[in-house]
Design an enzyme around this catalytic site. Structure first.
Site, PDB file in Angstrom:
ATOM      1  CB  SER A 526       6.404  -8.399  -2.947  1.00 49.91           C
ATOM      2  OG  SER A 526       6.587  -7.046  -3.240  1.00 49.91           O
ATOM      3  CG  ASP A 612       0.667  -3.308   0.331  1.00 47.70           C
ATOM      4  OD1 ASP A 612       1.601  -2.480   0.233  1.00 47.70           O
ATOM      5  OD2 ASP A 612       0.825  -4.530   0.176  1.00 47.70           O
ATOM      6  CG  HIS A 658       4.490  -4.797   0.653  1.00 47.83           C
ATOM      7  ND1 HIS A 658       3.568  -5.277  -0.231  1.00 47.83           N
ATOM      8  CD2 HIS A 658       5.701  -5.153   0.164  1.00 47.83           C
ATOM      9  CE1 HIS A 658       4.199  -5.875  -1.232  1.00 47.83           C
ATOM     10  NE2 HIS A 658       5.488  -5.818  -1.011  1.00 47.83           N
TER      11      HIS A 658
END
Length: 669
Positions: A526, A612, A658
């Site tokens: 991330s 995502d 995610h």
């Protein structure tokens, strides 16, 4: 007016179509590339999968599921089923109330459980791996469990009374509305609160004694709390303290007094505050039912109970009838601080040196004499501990079936960054320290949002230790490992400090003989992809490989697109390049995508998700294409014999999201 020319949208629409076609073309190309490369790793994948399954079966005995005790009843979740046991009988005699499959959600897992005070109703949230939004199901308990209500797209929920449930709805990763719904004679649902500022996210919490339900509206840097009196759940919420820039606060309640955990005052770290002195108790009934601003709890009346020092991280805070427990982190070490409301004393207990992650067991009772929690590290499975308020000591709960990890050494280091700041590093390796400079090293980094590096137990980390790897976790600025100031020193116009910290950490590891550049890999997920990607641009010779999961690598273009769900909210972390040219230039100076150039890059493996919502796949696709081109351009210009060309691989998953995935999903990844 007549004669006015209507602006054509043809060009705009053409641009959107072209962009969409480019996205599909890039995705198809990467999928084709992955399908041709992945068979190469088939044998290795099979071996690793078998080893991870073996470790998982060995250590899952110790990982507990959610447990909730209400009076003599204990509710818990196991393999998608909700079970009920009597506290004295043990879980072996538990009764199955229902399963997720019974509710028609075979591909979902239970995320949250809340039971009404009289135990007539249970609310659960179910979430699939392909979505960040959960479905809340309210069930009426009894001889036959009945579904009372199904609410889609719910984030948090709490019972304000026996038949009154408050919940927040989630849309496009935002929570801004709070609803109240009732289940008795007059069944109805109404909106009770709306957050107007898109930087703020709303969630719900019940104080430990269930006296108040708190509506918490938080941005990255400030917060505001409204109280719902659980004795009068239909009255409008009352404001505790209006939001103030830079001030975060949370509310607890004990014996007619509000306890406030806040960053108000200097240093801007967390402090425990009481809204009145110990000798004179404020009458909450009187001023809460007036439902004006709670004057007695405004910050001008806050009284300090306990303050954290600089560079100390508050991990968790739990209130009990006569004590409160603070779990703290200081330069990587975990501590337990017990504050007694009776003796007005503070006791500090250092937890085992190997412990990196702490998890309080679900919903401890207010009047309990023992606080149970689990400690773990990336290579140490969760171990159960108990703190006894009566005995004033820490007790380790032995589990016979789980093997003890004894061959792993934990080392804590401090690296000196560019501005002389000392940056903590946690290192794990097996106790045979011979030839450490020749062993492979996996470095981990995050450094954003004031969030700590994830250091919970993972089977793959233990496997790497057993196979001779060294694992290093760099607690750089921008993360939260050393308190709120550590985050402030690494966000917005300080983002480069995190990069300097990471560089210093890796150099120190190599200087001390922990591996060398040609055996070093860097892992990030991330927002950690910003610092990892930046380092591969500025110091590619420090690492040989980079492994990224759903990485944020195109900061500038993403922060210029206000239609994306998180852009406005994230301006407090990255800045606003649309309105501040200085900010735009600063982001451009470190943004991984913007700074790719022809040079010898490390090999890169990226995992991404097609749907995502947080990290747009388009940015990752373009990053991979640009990086691959730069690496090939450099190779074509270099006439050195046997020059190494990096592998740059992207694996795009059609499913998954995610957020954390199930064990099976993460095993496949």
């Amino acid at each position: 007016q007549e004669g006015t020319k209507v602006p054509s949208k043809r060009k705009q629409n053409t641009s959107i179509v072209t962009s969409d076609l480019l996205h599909k073309s890039l995705l198809k190309s990467e999928q084709k590339n992955w399908n041709s490369i992945s068979p190469t790793y088939k044998a290795m994948t099979k071996r690793i999968k078998e080893k991870l399954k073996e470790l998982h079966n060995m250590y899952t005995l110790n990982s507990g599921s959610q447990r909730m005790r209400l009076g003599e009843n204990v509710y818990f979740e196991e393999n998608g089923c909700i079970l009920l046991a009597k506290a004295d009988d043990g879980e072996g005699n538990a009764e199955i109330l229902f399963s997720v499959e019974d509710l028609g959600f075979s591909d979902a897992f239970i995320q949250r459980i809340r039971i009404s005070p009289d135990q007539r109703y249970m609310a659960i949230s179910l979430k699939s791996e392909n979505s960040e939004e959960a479905t809340c199901i309210i069930l009426k308990l009894g001889n036959l469990v009945v579904v009372e209500k199904v609410i889609p797209s719910v984030f948090s929920f709490e019972w304000a009374a026996n038949d009154v449930l408050y919940y927040t709805t989630q849309k496009n990763l935002k929570c801004q509305n709070v609803f109240m719904t009732t289940f008795t004679y007059q069944k109805n649902t109404k909106l009770v609160y709306t957050e107007q500022d898109s930087r703020f996210f709303v969630d719900l919490y019940c104080t430990k004694d269930r006296r108040f339900l708190t509506i918490n509206s938080n941005s990255k840097t400030s917060s505001e709390v409204w109280l719902v009196d659980c004795r009068h759940p239909f009255e409008p919420p009352a404001l505790v303290q209006a939001r103030t820039t830079g001030v975060i606060y949370h509310i607890e309640h004990r014996k007619d007094q509000l306890y406030i955990l806040t960053t108000y005052g200097e240093p801007a770290e967390y402090k425990a505050i009481l809204t009145d002195n110990y000798n004179h108790r404020i009458n909450l009934d009187t001023y809460c039912r007036s439902y004006r601003n709670i004057a007695s709890s405004g910050k001008e009346n806050w009284q300090l109970v306990y303050a954290l020092g600089k560079k100390i991280k508050l991990v968790d805070f739990e209130m009990f009838s006569d004590d409160c427990i603070m779990f703290l982190k200081n330069t990587g070490h975990l501590y337990l601080n017990v504050i007694s409301f009776v003796s007005h004393s503070v006791q500090s207990i250092k937890l085992p040196t190997w412990a990196c992650e702490f998890e309080l067991e679900s919903h401890p009772e207010l009047t309990t004499s023992t606080c149970y929690f689990q400690l773990s590290s990336p290579v140490h499975p969760p171990k159960r501990f108990a703190y006894s308020f009566k005995e004033n000591n820490l007790i380790e709960q032995a589990v016979q079936e789980v093997p003890i990890i004894s061959n792993c050494h934990t080392t804590r280091l401090l690296a000196k960054s560019k501005d002389e700041t000392l940056v903590p590093i946690t290192v794990f390796h097996n106790k045979n320290s011979k030839g450490l400079h020749r062993r492979p090293l996996l470095v981990h980094v995050y450094g954003a949002y004031g969030i700590d590096l994830n250091m919970s137990f993972k089977e793959e980390k233990l496997m790497l230790i057993e196979e001779g790897w060294i694992l290093a976790y760099c607690h750089v600025r921008g993360g939260g490992e050393q308190g709120l100031g550590w985050h402030r020193d690494g966000c917005q116009h300080n983002k480069l400090k995190g990069l300097h910290d990471l560089r210093a950490c890796i150099r120190l590891l190599h200087q001390l003989g922990f591996s060398q550049p040609k055996h070093t890999a860097l892992a990030a997920a991330s927002a950690g992809g910003v610092l990892a990607g930046a380092l591969s641009n500025t110091d590619p010779a420090l690492i040989r490989a980079m492994v990224l999961q759903a990485p944020f690598v195109d900061v500038l273009n993403t922060m210029m697109k206000t239609h994306l769900p998180l852009t406005i909210e994230e301006q407090e972390e990255w800045g606003n390049p649309l309105e501040d040219e200085k900010c735009m230039k600063y982001i451009k100076s470190y943004c991984p995508y913007q700074n790719i150039k022809p040079q010898c890059y490390p090999s890169v493996f990226i995992t991404a998700y097609e749907n995502d919502e947080r990290i747009p796949l388009t940015g990752i696709l373009q990053y991979v294409q640009k990086l691959r081109k730069a690496a090939l351009d450099h190779a074509s210009r270099t006439s050195k014999k046997g020059h190494w060309i990096p592998n740059i691989i992207l694996d795009v998953h059609a499913n998954g999201s995610h957020c954390d995935s199930s064990w099976e999903q993460s095993l496949n990844e």
